[in-house]
Design an enzyme around this catalytic site. Structure first.
Site, PDB file in Angstrom:
ATOM      1  N   ASP A 679      99.602  -1.694 -28.100  1.00 23.15           N
ATOM      2  CA  ASP A 679     100.898  -2.199 -28.554  1.00 23.15           C
ATOM      3  C   ASP A 679     101.449  -3.245 -27.563  1.00 23.15           C
ATOM      4  OD1 ASP A 679     103.111  -1.904 -30.450  1.00 23.15           O
ATOM      5  OD2 ASP A 679     104.207  -1.243 -28.650  1.00 23.15           O
ATOM      6  N   LYS A 683     102.226  -7.434 -27.913  1.00 21.41           N
ATOM      7  CA  LYS A 683     103.460  -8.127 -27.519  1.00 21.41           C
ATOM      8  C   LYS A 683     103.151  -9.298 -26.602  1.00 21.41           C
ATOM      9  CE  LYS A 683     106.290  -3.991 -27.961  1.00 21.41           C
ATOM     10  NZ  LYS A 683     106.982  -2.915 -27.262  1.00 21.41           N
TER      11      LYS A 683
END
Ligand code: ASP
Ligand code: MG
Length: 815
Positions: A679, A683
Site C-alpha cells: 500500500d 502511494k
C-alpha cells in the site's frame, strides 16, 4: 398619466380581475388618472382562432361558444351586482351572437381569410374590456369602455398590421380630449384599416397598444402587468437560479424578449423608446414586486451581462463553395431572397475567408429556404461553384445579452469556457456588431445544461451547483454524506457552492434524483427506491442526465470503476476518488487518464490516494507548477506501520505490538497487507508519477520489514506463529536502535527518479524522529526548500479524515 396594461391571465378569472381593479383603484386614488389597456381573457384568443379554423374545415364549433359564454358569464355573476347584470349579459350575448354568425359564414364558405380571422379574434379583447369596464363602473363611475379599433389605424396586413402613426395620433388625441374626465378601459391588440375593417397587431399585441397610447399621450410610464416577476436572467423553468432584473435598456429588453422569454411583445419597445417613456413590467399576482424597469440606459449592475435567452428549436443551413469568394453581393442576393419570401433569418455567420455562410431559420422555414436557394443559385450549383445546401436540425440558439458587455473584455471567453468545460459543442457563433448579444448554436439536447452552466458562469456571485454521482457507501462514502449534510448551509452561505448528490450506488442498489438526494435519508432512499446496481448503467444514466458541473466520486476500493474513468472524462465529468487503483496501475493508464482529463477540461482529484486528508498531492502540484524543482521526497505513508514502530519499544515484543494494532483495528484483516508495504509502495508510486517520473511498480525498490518465513505463512494464524519465532530478529533491531539513540522507521524515498522504501534507524536530527502515534509525515526537499525541507505531518488514515479529503477535492472542482 400612466398606462396600465393587463394581460390575459390578469383578466382570466373573477379573482384576478379583482386584483386588477384593486391596482387600478389604488392608482386612481393616488391622484393618477390611468388609462387601462386589456387583453382577452386567457385562452380566449386561442379558442377563437381554433373555432375559426374548425369552422373553415367544416368541423363543429358550437362547444367553443359555450366555453366563451361560461367564462365571461361566471365573472358577471361573481363581480357584478344582480341589479346591474342584465344589460351586461345582453351586450355580451350580442357579441357572442355576432361571433356565431361569423363562424357560420366561414363554415358555409369553408374558407378563412386573415381578414376574417382578425375579425373573429377581435371579440376576445372587446368582450373582456367591456366586461371589466362594467365591473369597474360600479365603484368608479368615470369608467368608459373604448374599442381601440376606432382609434388605431393600420394598413391591411391582417394578423400583423402596421400602424399609421399620423392618423392614429390625431384620433387618440381627440379621444383623450373629449374624455379628459373619464377612466378609459381600452381594448388591446386590435385596430382597423382605412376601410374600417378590423385588424390585429400580432400575437401579444396588447402590449403594443399600451405603448401606442402611452406614446401619443406622453405617459409618465407604461406599466405592463403580467403573471411573472418581470424579466428574468433566464427562463426560470429551465434555470432554477434565474432571478428578476430590476433595470434593462430598451435594446436589452428587445434582445432578451426576441429570444425566448415572452414577457413583453418586442415591438412595444419602439414607441416607448422614441419618447423615452419607461416600461415597467409588474406582476398582478404579486403587486409588491417592484417590477423590471425598461428604460433608456441600461443602469448599473454588478454583472457583466443582463441575461441569457434562447430559442430551443432552430435549423441551420450552411452554404459554401468557391463561387462565393470575393463575389460582392452574394450574401446580399441570398438574404434579399429570403426576406422577400418572408423567411426570418435568426442568426448569420460568415467565415472571414468568405468560403461559407451559415444561417439559422425556424425549422418550418428550412425546407423552403433551401428550395429558394437552389432555384436562385441554379447556375452556381451546376458549375460546382457552390455546394448543395444542407439543413441541420435539432439545434438551439443560446445568447448572452447586455449592453455592458462591450466594456468588459473576456465575455466570449467566459461563455466558451463554460460551454467547453461541460462538453457542449458550439456549431456556430454570432456576435452582433452592437456587442449587445453573443449567440451560439448548440445541440438541442444540450440546451438546458448549457443555460445552467452559462448562468452559473456569468452570475458567479450566485451559488455554483455541483452535481455529484457517488459510488460506494462504505465507511468513507457514508461519512462523506454526513459531512456534506452538516456543511451544506455553511458551504452555500460562505463559499457559494451548492452540492447536490444526484446519484448514489453501492454494490447492491443505485438511486438517482435530479433535484438532489436527501442526505439525511439516503440509506432508506437507496434501499426503498433504488434499482439493482449496475455500473455501466450508472455511467450511462450519469451521461443521460446531462447536468452541468458534474462530479463522479469513486469511494470504493474496487478495481472495476477505474476502467470507466476515461469514458467519464470524455463525457466532461470530473472525478474525485480515494481509490488508488487507477493511479497506481500501469504508467500508461495513469498517463492516459491524466491526459484525457486535461483534454476535456475536467478535474481529476485524488488527494486521499496518498495521505487521506493531508495536503500532499496538492502541495506537490503547487511546488511543481510554481517552477520549483523537487530534489528529494521522503515519507512515511503507512499509519499502521507508524503505529507499530512507535510502540515497539521497552518490553513490548514485535508480536505483541502487531497483535495489539490488529485488536485496535489499525491493520488490515491480514496484517501483512500493511507490513508487506504494498500500500505504501502504491502511494510512493503515485507521488513519483505526479513528480514527473514515468515509473512502474516493479521499479520500486521495496525493502521488507518481515522476514521471509512470516511472509510465506499460509494463514494469518501461522503468520503470527512465525512472527513469534522471529522475536530475536526484531529484538536485535530494537536493541541496535536503542544503543545508537535512534528510532526504527519505515521510510519511502524518491530521489533522482528512483523510489526505494526501507527500514531505517534515524536519530533525533531527522525530521521523522519525533513522529508519534499513527501519523503520516512527508518532507519535500526542493530547490527552494533546500536548507529546511517542507514538511507535512498529521493523521493519514481513518474514515473521518479521508472523507474530509474527498470533500476538499470536491469543493475544489471547477475552482
Ligand atoms: N389576446 C392577444 C393574444 O393572446 C393579444 C394579447 O394578449 O396581448 O395574443
Ligand atoms: Mg396575451
Amino acid at each position: 398619466m400612466k398606462v396600465l396594461k393587463f394581460g390575459g391571465t390578469s383578466v382570466g378569472s373573477a379573482d384576478s380581475i379583482r386584483s386588477v381593479l384593486a391596482i387600478v383603484t389604488a392608482a386612481y386614488q393616488a391622484g393618477e388618472k390611468p388609462l387601462v389597456v386589456l387583453s382577452a381573457m386567457s385562452g380566449i384568443t386561442n379558442l377563437l382562432t381554433q373555432m375559426a379554423e374548425d369552422a373553415a374545415e367544416g368541423k363543429p364549433f358550437e362547444s367553443g361558444i359555450k366555453v366563451l359564454e361560461e367564462k365571461h358569464f361566471e365573472v358577471v355573476r361573481k363581480l357584478i351586482a344582480v341589479k346591474f347584470q342584465n344589460p351586461v349579459f345582453t351586450k355580451l350575448k350580442l357579441f357572442f351572437n355576432e361571433i356565431e354568425d361569423l363562424l357560420q359564414g366561414i363554415y358555409a364558405l369553408k374558407e378563412l381569410s386573415n381578414q376574417s380571422r382578425d375579425l373573429v379574434v377581435s371579440y376576445g379583447e372587446r368582450c373582456s374590456t367591456f366586461l371589466v369596464s362594467k365591473i369597474a363602473e360600479q365603484h368608479l363611475e368615470e369608467a368608459l369602455f373604448v374599442d381601440a379599433s376606432h382609434y388605431i389605424k393600420t394598413n391591411s396586413n391582417f394578423g400583423h398590421a402596421s400602424v399609421n402613426d399620423e392618423i392614429t395620433d390625431q384620433l387618440i388625441r381627440a379621444l383623450a380630449n373629449t374624455n379628459a374626465d373619464k377612466l378609459m378601459f381600452v381594448t388591446g391588440f386590435i385596430g382597423s384599416n382605412e376601410n374600417g375593417r378590423i385588424t390585429t397587431l400580432g400575437r401579444g399585441g396588447s402590449d403594443y397598444t399600451a405603448a401606442i397610447f402611452g406614446s401619443v399621450l406622453n405617459a409618465s410610464a407604461i406599466e405592463i402587468w403580467t403573471d411573472v416577476n418581470g424579466m428574468l436572467t433566464a427562463d426560470p423553468r429551465i434555470v432554477k437560479k434565474a432571478f428578476s432584473l430590476p433595470v434593462l435598456s430598451y435594446t436589452e429588453a428587445m434582445e432578451l424578449s426576441y429570444f425566448g422569454a415572452k414577457v413583453i411583445y418586442p415591438p412595444t419597445m419602439i414607441p416607448a423608446f422614441l419618447k423615452k417613456i419607461p416600461i415597467i413590467i409588474r406582476n398582478t399576482f404579486q403587486p409588491e414586486f417592484e417590477g423590471t424597469v425598461i428604460q433608456f440606459d441600461s443602469g448599473k449592475t454588478s454583472y457583466p451581462i443582463k441575461g441569457i435567452s434562447s430559442i430551443s428549436d432552430i435549423s441551420v443551413i450552411n452554404l459554401s463553395g468557391s463561387g462565393m469568394i470575393g463575389k460582392s453581393g452574394f450574401s446580399g442576393r441570398l438574404f434579399t431572397l429570403l426576406a422577400r419570401e418572408q423567411i426570418n433569418v435568426v442568426l448569420i455567420t460568415q467565415s472571414s475567408s468568405e468560403h461559407s455562410i451559415t444561417f439559422a431559420v425556424h425549422p418550418d422555414d428550412a425546407r423552403k429556404a433551401v428550395q429558394l436557394i437552389e432555384a436562385e443559385f441554379e447556375l452556381e450549383l451546376e458549375a460546382n461553384k457552390l455546394v448543395r445546401p444542407e439543413i441541420e436540425n435539432d439545434l438551439s440558439v443560446l445568447a448572452i445579452v447586455g449592453e455592458n458587455m462591450k466594456k468588459t473584455p473576456g465575455m466570449s471567453g467566459k461563455l466558451f469556457a463554460a460551454l467547453g468545460r461541460n462538453g457542449i459543442n458550439v456549431r456556430a457563433i454570432a456576435q452582433g456588431s452592437s456587442e449587445f448579444n453573443i449567440s451560439v448554436i448548440i445541440s438541442k439536447i444540450d440546451l438546458a445544461k448549457a443555460l445552467n452552466a452559462v448562468h452559473d458562469a456569468f452570475f458567479a456571485e450566485l451559488k455554483k451547483t455541483l452535481h455529484v454521482f457517488n459510488l460506494g457507501t462504505g465507511n468513507i462514502g457514508s461519512t462523506l454524506f454526513k459531512q456534506l449534510e452538516n456543511q451544506h448551509d455553511f458551504l452555500s452561505d460562505k463559499n457559494d457552492i451548492d452540492i447536490k448528490v444526484v446519484g448514489i450506488s453501492n454494490s447492491r442498489k443505485m438511486v438517482f434524483s435530479e433535484s438532489g438526494i436527501n442526505l439525511g435519508n439516503w440509506e432508506a432512499d437507496l434501499n426503498e427506491n433504488g434499482i439493482d446496481a449496475d455500473l455501466p448503467l450508472f455511467v450511462e444514466k450519469m451521461k443521460a442526465m446531462n447536468l452541468p458541473n458534474c462530479v463522479f466520486i469513486d469511494n470504493t476500493a474496487s478495481k472495476v470503476p477505474s476502467s470507466y474513468y476515461e469514458d467519464i472524462f470524455r463525457s466532461n465529468i470530473s472525478i474525485v476518488t480515494c481509490n488508488k487503483i487507477a493511479n497506481s496501475g500501469k504508467y500508461e493508464q495513469y498517463k492516459s487518464l491524466h491526459d484525457t482529463a486535461r483534454k476535456y477540461g475536467v478535474d481529476f482529484f485524488y488527494e486521499t490516494n496518498v495521505g487521506a486528508g493531508l495536503p500532499i498531492v496538492r502541495v506537490l502540484k503547487d511546488l511543481m507548477m510554481s517552477g520549483d524543482r523537487i530534489i528529494r521526497i521522503e515519507a512515511i505513508l503507512s499509519g499502521t506501520i507508524s503505529y507499530i514502530f512507535n510502540n515497539f519499544k521497552d518490553d513490548a515484543s514485535f508480536y505483541d505490538v502487531v497483535m495489539k494494532a490488529q485488536e485496535l483495528g489499525y491493520t488490515e484483516p491480514d496484517p501483512r497487507d500493511d507490513l508487506g508495504g504494498v500500500d505504501f509502495m502504491r502511494k510512493m508510486l503515485i507521488l513519483a508519477r505526479d513528480a514527473g517520473h514515468a515509473i512502474e511498480s516493479e521499479d520500486v525498490d521495496l525493502g521488507a520489514i518481515l522476514p521471509e518465513a512470516c511472509l510465506k505463512a499460509d494463514s494469518v494464524a501461522s503468520f503470527y506463529e512465525e512472527l513469534k519465532k522471529e522475536d530475536a530478529y526484531f529484538e536485535a533491531l530494537k536493541a541496535k536502535a536503542k544503543a545508537e539513540n535512534k528510532v526504527i522507521r519505515y521510510i519511502g524515498k524518491l530521489e533522482n527518479g528512483k523510489v526505494a522504501i526501507s527500514v531505517q534507524l534515524v536519530d533525533e536530527t531527522h525530521p521523522f524522529y519525533s513522529l508519534s502515534g499513527s501519523d503520516n509525515i512527508i518532507s519535500f526537499t526542493t530547490e527552494r526548500y533546500k536548507e529546511r525541507p517542507l514538511v507535512v505531518k498529521g493523521p493519514g488514515a481513518g474514515a473521518e479524515v479521508t472523507a474530509a479529503g474527498v470533500f476538499a477535492d470536491l469543493v475544489n472542482v471547477g475552482a
